[in-house]
Design a protein around this motif. Structure first.
Motif, short mmCIF file in Angstrom:
data_model
loop_
_atom_site.label_atom_id
_atom_site.label_comp_id
_atom_site.label_asym_id
_atom_site.label_seq_id
_atom_site.Cartn_x
_atom_site.Cartn_y
_atom_site.Cartn_z
N GLN A 24 4.38 5.44 2.26
CA GLN A 24 4.70 6.86 2.39
C GLN A 24 4.73 7.29 3.85
N TRP A 25 3.78 6.80 4.64
CA TRP A 25 3.78 7.14 6.07
C TRP A 25 5.08 6.69 6.72
N LEU A 34 -3.26 1.97 9.58
CA LEU A 34 -3.26 1.88 8.11
C LEU A 34 -3.17 0.41 7.67
N HIS A 70 0.08 4.32 0.65
CA HIS A 70 -0.14 5.20 1.80
C HIS A 70 0.67 4.73 3.01
N ASP A 104 0.83 -1.20 0.00
CA ASP A 104 0.00 0.00 0.00
C ASP A 104 0.87 1.26 0.00
#
Length: 171
Positions: free
Chosen positions: A62-63, A108, A59, A57
């Protein structure tokens, strides 16, 4: 995003023993493995779900790269120079911020559970065996080639966690 979730509670319980925490940190520091991804793979195994090798994923990634890893690097840099009370306080605040960022990441990851298919497992298959299969997750961490010592460390961790995890897998 679900920050307070069954996976986070599971991860906290597993990570609470010093031996488990030490081995997780060894895997993180020596092999650059994500402890959250590792514990997520184990949690999924206990839930009867599979971590697809294709689950990457953007996201979550990136987190991790923009928030979590920079906080960890700053904390590591300050760890050895905690000479003044102010430096010690800053170190503790960075440690708390890193934990908060890990909690966000766990939320997440938890939200990705719906993309993880159920696994039909043999009645005799131990969760440990299923969890080892989960470790296709290593592809998500860009680990090139699984070294024998890494495999041994992972199996040691799985044996430690298998006994402890039987009581903390609930939804």
């Amino acid at each position: 995003m679900s920050e307070n979730n069954a996976f986070w509670n599971y991860a906290l319980q597993l990570y609470s023993t010093p031996e488990t925490a030490e081995l997780c940190l060894l895997l993180q520091n020596d092999y650059q493995l994500s402890v959250n991804y590792l514990l997520f793979a184990l949690w999924l195994a206990h839930q009867g779900k599979e971590l697809p090798a294709s689950l990457d994923d953007q996201h979550v990634r990136q987190w991790r790269t923009r928030m979590l890893e920079p906080l960890r690097q700053l904390r590591y840099q300050l760890r050895h120079s905690k000479q003044s009370p102010q430096e010690y306080e800053c170190y503790e605040q960075l440690k708390n911020a890193e934990l908060a960022a890990e909690r966000v990441e766990s939320g997440l990851l938890y939200d990705l559970t719906e993309h993880c298919p159920d696994v039909v497992r043999d009645a005799g298959a131990a969760v440990e065996v299923m969890a080892i299969k989960q470790l296709g997750y290593l592809n998500l961490c860009s680990v090139a080639g699984v070294e024998p010592c890494l495999t041994g460390d992972l199996q040691t961790l799985l044996r430690q966690l298998n006994n402890k995890a039987t009581g903390c897998g609930g939804n």
